[in-house]
Scaffold this active site. Structure first.
Site, PDB file in Angstrom:
ATOM      1  N   TYR A  41      10.010  41.549 -15.191  1.00  0.00           N
ATOM      2  CA  TYR A  41      10.397  42.063 -14.437  1.00  0.00           C
ATOM      3  C   TYR A  41      11.915  41.245 -13.450  1.00  0.00           C
ATOM      4  CZ  TYR A  41       6.710  45.595 -15.833  1.00  0.00           C
ATOM      5  OH  TYR A  41       6.553  46.599 -16.111  1.00  0.00           O
ATOM      6  N   GLY A  54      12.192  61.573 -21.218  1.00  0.00           N
ATOM      7  CA  GLY A  54      12.158  60.874 -22.643  1.00  0.00           C
ATOM      8  C   GLY A  54      11.894  60.034 -22.106  1.00  0.00           C
ATOM      9  N   PHE A  55      12.689  58.053 -22.498  1.00  0.00           N
ATOM     10  CA  PHE A  55      12.732  57.168 -22.159  1.00  0.00           C
ATOM     11  C   PHE A  55      13.999  56.221 -21.441  1.00  0.00           C
ATOM     12  CE2 PHE A  55      12.870  52.429 -24.008  1.00  0.00           C
ATOM     13  CZ  PHE A  55      11.209  51.834 -24.118  1.00  0.00           C
ATOM     14  N   SER A 108       5.864  55.108 -15.728  1.00  0.00           N
ATOM     15  CA  SER A 108       7.038  55.748 -15.495  1.00  0.00           C
ATOM     16  C   SER A 108       7.290  56.972 -15.546  1.00  0.00           C
ATOM     17  CB  SER A 108       8.395  56.187 -16.744  1.00  0.00           C
ATOM     18  OG  SER A 108       9.114  54.521 -16.895  1.00  0.00           O
ATOM     19  N   PRO A 109       5.358  57.325 -14.684  1.00  0.00           N
ATOM     20  CA  PRO A 109       4.585  58.414 -14.550  1.00  0.00           C
ATOM     21  C   PRO A 109       5.757  59.987 -13.693  1.00  0.00           C
ATOM     22  CG  PRO A 109       4.114  57.656 -13.367  1.00  0.00           C
ATOM     23  CD  PRO A 109       4.978  56.236 -13.989  1.00  0.00           C
TER      24      PRO A 109
END
Length: 305
Positions: A52, A220-221, A215-216
């Site tokens: 990150y 898509g991605f 990613s709630p």
């Protein structure tokens, strides 16, 4: 903020985790505001990864709060490793060095939970087992888990790893529901009957393994947030209707939808906006009815057989 037990461990943590992927873009004072606000609203579980912001998110996190034993004991820190530029690496050497580097950046002596980030096709589980045992023996890592792994990948690791794998971090949201679609569409020829995840949801429940939903709010991605997106009018209308009923935001309802599932999933929320996190935290006070849960599922474009 309600708490939950993490996997088979003794850890009792906040039902919502703060994902720190975007913290690397904040100033020290901005990051401090985010962290202290999180603790104030009851979020005490912080999710990191060595990649990150190239490690800056971990560094800024520690610098922002002048990391010391007093504040450290108020929080749980999770970090991940295994993703490198152009390849994945679960070698013993990389796992050990990654944890050491994370400890330095986080200015702490231990990690509460360490996860293998994305499956390495060249994984040698014996090496992973050796790394985990060394990390546990040294006190550098207290608990272990995985991210984005299917049941057979987990079983392969468990054949060699002595420690319980207490967490599996997976993408899951109202608009990313493959973990539940296949079960609902079981024994049909509909497209969503295809099991893309190896029955990971049922596997996790059978093995008392906590799923953390990353990613709630994404569709898509990494395609974007579905909240207030013009592409999803029916879903947003339904979220608005239910959020009005409970007097919370649509984002809180999106998290309440995840929390309503009996698998006891822990959402990982990545907002760096203190006010938004405070509003999302109200989700733990809401228990959607079965009808509301299915209404939201259908509004997202899903069908029932």
């Amino acid at each position: 903020m309600k708490n939950m037990k993490l996997g088979t461990s003794e850890l009792t943590v906040s039902a919502i985790s703060l994902g720190c992927m975007r913290m690397g873009k904040l100033s020290k004072s901005e990051a401090a505001n985010v962290i202290h606000n999180a603790l104030d609203v009851g979020v005490d579980f912080f999710d990191h990864a060595d990649i990150y912001a190239g490690g800056e998110s971990e560094k800024i996190f520690a610098d922002a709060i002048d990391m010391n034993p007093t504040i450290r004991e108020k929080m749980f820190i999770q970090t991940k490793a295994g993703i490198r530029k152009g390849y994945f690496d679960f070698s013993k050497e990389h796992i050990l060095s990654s944890v050491d580097e994370s400890l330095k950046r986080l200015k702490t002596d231990y990690i509460d939970v360490f996860l293998l980030h994305r499956p390495d096709a060249l994984v040698e589980p014996e090496e992973v087992a050796e790394a985990f045992s060394e990390l546990e023996k040294s006190g550098k890592v207290r608990h272990f888990g995985v991210s984005n792994h299917n049941p057979m990948q987990i079983e392969l690791l468990k054949k060699y790893v002595q420690q319980d794998l207490i967490v599996n971090q997976l993408q899951f949201s109202i608009m990313h529901t493959s973990m539940i679609d296949a079960g609902i569409q079981m024994n049909t020829k509909f497209e969503n009957s295809m099991d893309r995840d190896g029955s990971i949801l049922d596997y996790s429940r059978l093995n008392n393994m906590t799923i953390q939903a990353w990613s709630p709010f994404q569709h898509g991605f990494f395609k974007g947030v579905f909240i207030d997106h013009e592409q999803f009018p029916a879903l947003n209308a339904k979220l608005q209707e239910i959020s009005d009923k409970y007097e919370v935001t649509k984002s809180a309802i999106a998290i309440a939808w995840i929390l309503r599932h009996p698998a006891k999933i822990q959402p990982v929320v990545g907002t760096m906006n203190p006010e938004r996190l405070a509003s999302i935290a109200k989700a733990t006070d809401i228990i959607l009815t079965r009808e509301e849960w299915y209404e939201i599922y259908l509004a997202a474009g899903n069908e029932l057989p």
